[in-house]
Design an enzyme around this catalytic site. Structure first.
Site, PDB file in Angstrom:
ATOM      1  N   ASP A   1       9.055   6.466   0.219  1.00 60.60           N
ATOM      2  CA  ASP A   1       7.710   6.703  -0.275  1.00 60.60           C
ATOM      3  C   ASP A   1       7.389   8.182  -0.289  1.00 60.60           C
ATOM      4  OD1 ASP A   1       5.755   5.235  -1.308  1.00 60.60           O
ATOM      5  OD2 ASP A   1       4.594   5.026   0.531  1.00 60.60           O
TER       6      ASP A   1
ATOM      7  N   ILE B   1       0.821  -1.215   0.000  1.00 59.59           N
ATOM      8  CA  ILE B   1       0.000   0.000   0.000  1.00 59.59           C
ATOM      9  C   ILE B   1       0.856   1.267   0.000  1.00 59.59           C
ATOM     10  CG2 ILE B   1      -1.716   1.297   1.321  1.00 59.59           C
ATOM     11  CD1 ILE B   1      -2.773  -1.546   2.096  1.00 59.59           C
TER      12      ILE B   1
ATOM     13  N   ASP C   1     -13.617  37.066 -23.925  1.00 60.18           N
ATOM     14  CA  ASP C   1     -14.329  38.227 -24.443  1.00 60.18           C
ATOM     15  C   ASP C   1     -13.291  39.124 -25.104  1.00 60.18           C
ATOM     16  OD1 ASP C   1     -13.193  38.656 -22.043  1.00 60.18           O
ATOM     17  OD2 ASP C   1     -14.921  39.544 -21.071  1.00 60.18           O
TER      18      ASP C   1
HETATM   19  P1  ATP Z   1     -16.485  42.627 -25.526  1.00 60.48           P
HETATM   20  O1  ATP Z   1     -16.420  41.177 -25.833  1.00 60.48           O
HETATM   21  O2  ATP Z   1     -15.827  43.474 -26.572  1.00 60.48           O
HETATM   22  O3  ATP Z   1     -16.095  42.966 -24.139  1.00 60.48           O
HETATM   23  P2  ATP Z   1     -19.118  42.779 -24.746  1.00 60.48           P
HETATM   24  O4  ATP Z   1     -19.567  41.396 -24.949  1.00 60.48           O
HETATM   25  O5  ATP Z   1     -18.777  43.242 -23.380  1.00 60.48           O
HETATM   26  O6  ATP Z   1     -17.952  43.079 -25.727  1.00 60.48           O
HETATM   27  P3  ATP Z   1     -21.143  44.683 -24.611  1.00 60.48           P
HETATM   28  O7  ATP Z   1     -20.421  45.513 -23.628  1.00 60.48           O
HETATM   29  O8  ATP Z   1     -22.289  43.858 -24.217  1.00 60.48           O
HETATM   30  O9  ATP Z   1     -20.144  43.765 -25.385  1.00 60.48           O
HETATM   31  O10 ATP Z   1     -21.527  45.646 -25.773  1.00 60.48           O
HETATM   32  C1  ATP Z   1     -22.269  45.232 -26.867  1.00 60.48           C
HETATM   33  C2  ATP Z   1     -22.547  46.421 -27.744  1.00 60.48           C
HETATM   34  O11 ATP Z   1     -23.276  47.396 -27.006  1.00 60.48           O
HETATM   35  C3  ATP Z   1     -21.301  47.160 -28.212  1.00 60.48           C
HETATM   36  O12 ATP Z   1     -20.820  46.637 -29.408  1.00 60.48           O
HETATM   37  C4  ATP Z   1     -21.774  48.572 -28.381  1.00 60.48           C
HETATM   38  O13 ATP Z   1     -22.357  48.747 -29.642  1.00 60.48           O
HETATM   39  C5  ATP Z   1     -22.850  48.709 -27.348  1.00 60.48           C
HETATM   40  N1  ATP Z   1     -22.338  49.369 -26.126  1.00 60.48           N
HETATM   41  C6  ATP Z   1     -21.328  48.969 -25.352  1.00 60.48           C
HETATM   42  N2  ATP Z   1     -21.133  49.791 -24.320  1.00 60.48           N
HETATM   43  C7  ATP Z   1     -22.052  50.757 -24.430  1.00 60.48           C
HETATM   44  C8  ATP Z   1     -22.377  51.926 -23.671  1.00 60.48           C
HETATM   45  N3  ATP Z   1     -21.717  52.251 -22.574  1.00 60.48           N
HETATM   46  N4  ATP Z   1     -23.392  52.695 -24.101  1.00 60.48           N
HETATM   47  C9  ATP Z   1     -24.071  52.348 -25.196  1.00 60.48           C
HETATM   48  N5  ATP Z   1     -23.828  51.298 -25.955  1.00 60.48           N
HETATM   49  C10 ATP Z   1     -22.821  50.501 -25.605  1.00 60.48           C
END
Ligand code: ATP
Length: 809
Positions: free
Chosen positions: A649, A208, A252
């Site tokens: 061991d 063991i 992301d």
């Molecule tokens: P990433 O992968 O680049 O971080 P995300 O998944 O966080 O993007 P979101 O932040 O959800 O993306 O944004 C999606 C979309 O919403 C953007 O492409 C933009 O057009 C719009 N957006 C982002 N931030 C804002 C804001 N502060 N005000 C208005 N519209 C926004």
């Protein structure tokens, strides 16, 4: 059997063994606890009128706690002030749609889900702010009541340990069968009962590998500690194991692959019009934009009004809020700080905050005469709610053809890698309806577009290339436009320069893809957080082991679903950090590489010491069996075996377990999750090493006994030392087959040499120190006998190294 001194000695050795095991495991657990506390959840608490971040564990009933978007509720609270508060109560109710909260009292018999004036521990704030009084903490909270029902006892149980204990159980059976067989043979041959029992005990000790689970825990804990030096906090021990198998990383875009410093670069102040912003330090000049046009003025106003950020021009790092909105304020400041001040004098009426599903946000302000609605967001979202346009100083209807033109213009900007937003407004004489329900954004007047650059972060391209050589696919999952996503993906070598495959979140909703198609795609755009779950599922379905980075409250379910949830330490919300398996304290994507590397090294180390330990134990069992069968003598006594086990061991195995691994770990593919830790080849190695060592040890035993006329006692001493030294050499056999015989990760590991020196010292002490040699029944041996021992120990080392050179696998 009346042998009191031996009994006491065995008892003492067992105690010592247990104490070493306990101490080591205790240390390992202690360091894991310290690591976990590095990512403690804190909460804003008001005491004596002073607002302070405190450890959530220190909160007591009666405390006043402040909540803000992204926070995890630290205790059960009665809300006393709320502003736009929405809470995701899914941990408690299973309902994932956020609940709006208020302060008014509710009926006495309201159910948990209906108590709108309460915020419960473990739920997370998706929007707004609040202040509440703590009414229950810890196990007295609603979630505490539930979790009492669910035992968390085996939280630290890792698959590896389960496999190891299964192995131990199998070995116990093996010993029982051997002992039973021996009993039967002994009974038929009318041998002494004492010998039979003594041999059975010796076998049990020999078979063991009691050091195995301890060394495994320590190797994992050391790995966690090493990772913390690279700013990676691993929260679950099992994750270290999974890291070695990870073959897909979801990431992301903004902030993870890019710098998250957005700068205004491109402007369109009318349909088809295109201008550029050129920066020189803090100064900006506009090309092809009429600064006096209504469109530019409106664009300016919306940039400031539809904006929740606070920009500090003197200390940019102190600015707070969305980097995109900070970028807008910086831009506005470069032109007209006076106008910003004027706009900030307006009275705030209401807001529809940004969320990743609507992809836009809007505010309402009033100057006492009219109400100004300002909105910004993804072009398609804003165009959807626009009915008019501001063009050539006039407001006219927006036609479908014009909408298409604007969308095409926005697409073109995105394809150049710009994060592009559309801007719109409406002036109302009356207070607009629907402010409370965030339903006031409609019939807007389109003004223009702004494109932001957000360059890739330092080291990202190199990190992605290394991931690729390491057989790990990186998949971008973003809420941004397909053009921007693809452009950045190409810049960081996530896809080839001519790749143009992107899946749009909209198509994902309609379920147009089979899982194989999904798993073959590297860029997903306009994906909302709920779709991330669907994607992870699709990949996992194709046998991918998925690591995922995330930071928002909405990412929490996907982080949980991924095999390894990776939260950002600085940017990440508490809710994301809480469910993640791993936290990157510096938010740096390349740190994931370190984690993967460490995971792989730990895995190969664990494999090494298991091979080492098992081949050692196997050889012990074989030696005892061979000598027993031929001579009915005990080749190694229980106490001798215990002594060897304490040394061999634990220490060399530990040294192998904390080795630094080979430099090329990131050039190899990840481990196939279906393959066991110990492969068929490894089992073969264990058996071959065990047989070779056992053959040599029993060989010298028989040679000494038959040829040199040694007594069984001295022959036993020969077996003891030969086995011990052969095992010390066996450590050096643990190099990888393709490594150099003399310069390899085992010989470079200073711990290995330290452990060998320690074991050697302890063996010599057993020979020279009378008390020890007396208890271990070791007698002085002549030079000839020592020669035999040395030869017996060297032969297996040479044979095994020879086999390794020859077979190379
Ligand atoms: P990433 O992968 O680049 O971080 P995300 O998944 O966080 O993007 P979101 O932040 O959800 O993306 O944004 C999606 C979309 O919403 C953007 O492409 C933009 O057009 C719009 N957006 C982002 N931030 C804002 C804001 N502060 N005000 C208005 N519209 C926004």
């Amino acid at each position: 059997f009346g042998d009191i001194p031996e009994g006491i000695a065995i008892g003492a050795v067992i105690m010592l063994n247990a104490a070493i095991g306990f101490w080591m495991e205790f240390q390992a657990r202690q360091s894991m606890a310290t690591l976990r506390s590095m990512d403690k959840i804190t909460a804003k608490v008001v005491r004596n009128g002073e607002e302070k971040d405190r450890d959530a564990e220190e909160i007591v009933p009666g405390d006043v706690v402040l909540l803000e978007s992204g926070a995890l509720v630290p205790a059960d609270l009665r809300l006393i002030e709320v502003s736009e508060l929405q809470i995701n109560e899914s941990p408690l109710t299973g309902e994932s749609v956020p609940v709006e909260k208020k302060t008014e009292s509710v009926p006495k018999n309201a159910q948990t889900g209906d108590r709108k004036n309460m915020a419960y521990k473990g739920t997370s704030v998706t929007r707004g702010k609040a202040r509440g009084i703590v009414i229950a903490t810890g196990m007295d909270t609603e979630i505490g009541n539930i979790s009492q029902l669910v035992s968390s006892a085996d939280e630290d149980e890792i698959p590896l340990n389960r496999k190891l204990s299964k192995l131990s159980k199998n070995l116990i059976w093996l010993v029982l069968i051997l002992a039973f067989g021996l009993g039967v043979i002994g009974y038929i041959a009318e041998k002494e009962l004492y010998r039979i029992i003594q041999t059975s005990i010796a076998w049990a000790i020999a078979a063991i590998p009691e050091g195995l689970p301890i060394v495994a825990s320590i190797a994992l804990a050391r790995g966690m500690l090493r990772l913390s030096n690279h700013n990676v906090i691993v929260k679950r021990l099992a994750s270290v194991e999974t890291l070695g198998e990870t073959n897909t990383i979801f990431t992301d875009k903004t902030g993870t692959l890019t710098q998250n410093r957005l700068t205004v670069e491109s402007l369109s102040t009318g349909i088809g019009q295109h201008g550029r912003a050129q920066w020189k330090g803090e100064e900006v000049t506009l090309k092809e934009v009429d600064r006096d046009s209504q469109n530019f003025k409106r664009l300016f106003d919306i940039s400031v009004l539809a904006n929740d950020a606070v920009y500090d021009p003197k200390h940019e790092e102190n600015s707070e809020g969305d980097p995109l909105e900070i970028g807008l304020l910086k831009f506005a400041r470069a032109f007209d700080p006076e106008r910003i001040n004027q706009l900030h004098q307006l009275e705030f009426v209401g807001e529809d905050p940004f969320d990743s599903e609507s992809k836009m946000m809007g505010t309402v302000y009033t100057d006492g005469k009219k109400f100004i609605i300002s909105a910004k967001g993804a072009a398609e979202s804003i165009l959807d709610i626009c009915t008019h346009k501001l063009e050539k100083e006039k407001v006219t209807r927006l036609t479908d053809g014009e909408k298409e033109k604007i969308a095409a213009q926005s697409d073109a900007m995105s394809e150049n890698g710009l994060r592009t937003l559309a801007f719109a407004y409406r002036d109302d004489a009356e207070k607009p309806a629907g402010i409370e329900d965030h339903a006031f954004l409609d019939e807007l007047v389109y003004v223009g577009l702004i494109g932001f650059v957000d360059p890739p972060g330092p080291g990202i391209k190199e990190a992605i290339e290394t991931f690729h050589t390491a057989g790990i696919e990186v998949v971008m999952v973003t809420g941004d436009h397909p053009g921007t996503a693809l452009n950045i993906a190409r810049q960081v070598s996530l896809v080839a320069p001519d790749e143009d495959r992107v899946i749009h979140g909209r198509d994902l909703k309609e379920d147009q893809f089979k899982n194989e198609e999904i798993a073959a795609t590297r860029v997903f755009s306009r994906v909302d957080p709920s779709q991330k779950l669907r994607l992870i599922d699709g990949f996992q379905d194709q046998n991918k082991i998925v690591g995922m980075t995330g930071d928002g409250v909405n990412d929490a379910p996907a982080l949980k679903k991924a095999d390894i949830g990776i939260a950002m330490g600085k940017r990440g919300t508490q809710a994301a950090r809480e469910v993640a398996d791993m936290v990157l304290r510096n938010d740096a994507f390349p740190s994931i590489l370190e984690a993967v590397k460490e995971g792989r090294i730990i895995f190969s180390n664990i494999r090494k010491f298991i091979i080492y330990q098992l081949s050692y134990h196997f050889s012990e069992v074989l030696v005892i069996a061979a000598v027993m069968l031929l001579l009915f003598e005990l080749a190694l006594e229980p106490l001798q075996l215990l002594y060897l086990n304490i040394l061999l061991d634990v220490f060399p195995a530990l040294a192998l377990g904390i080795g630094r691994g080979r430099a090329a770990v990131l050039k190899e593919p990840p481990k196939d999750p279906k393959v066991n830790i110990i492969t068929h080849k490894n089992w073969l190695a264990i058996i071959v090493y065990g047989i070779v060592i056992a053959a040599s040890v029993s060989g010298v035993y028989f040679y000494g006994y038959y040829r040199m006329g040694l007594t069984p006692d001295i022959a036993n001493n020969v077996a003891f030392f030969t086995l011990a030294f052969a095992q010390l050499f066996n450590v050096l056999n643990m190099r990888d087959p393709d490594e150099n015989m003399f310069v390899n990760q085992v010989t470079r590991n200073k711990w290995v040499w330290g452990s060998l020196a320690l074991c050697l010292g302890a063996l010599l002490a057993a020979y020279w120190i009378p008390l020890l040699s007396g208890v271990l029944s070791l007698s002085p041996m002549g030079f000839d006998v020592w020669k035999l021992v040395i030869i017996g120990a060297l032969v297996p080392a040479i044979v095994i190294q020879g086999i390794k050179q020859f077979v190379k696998s």
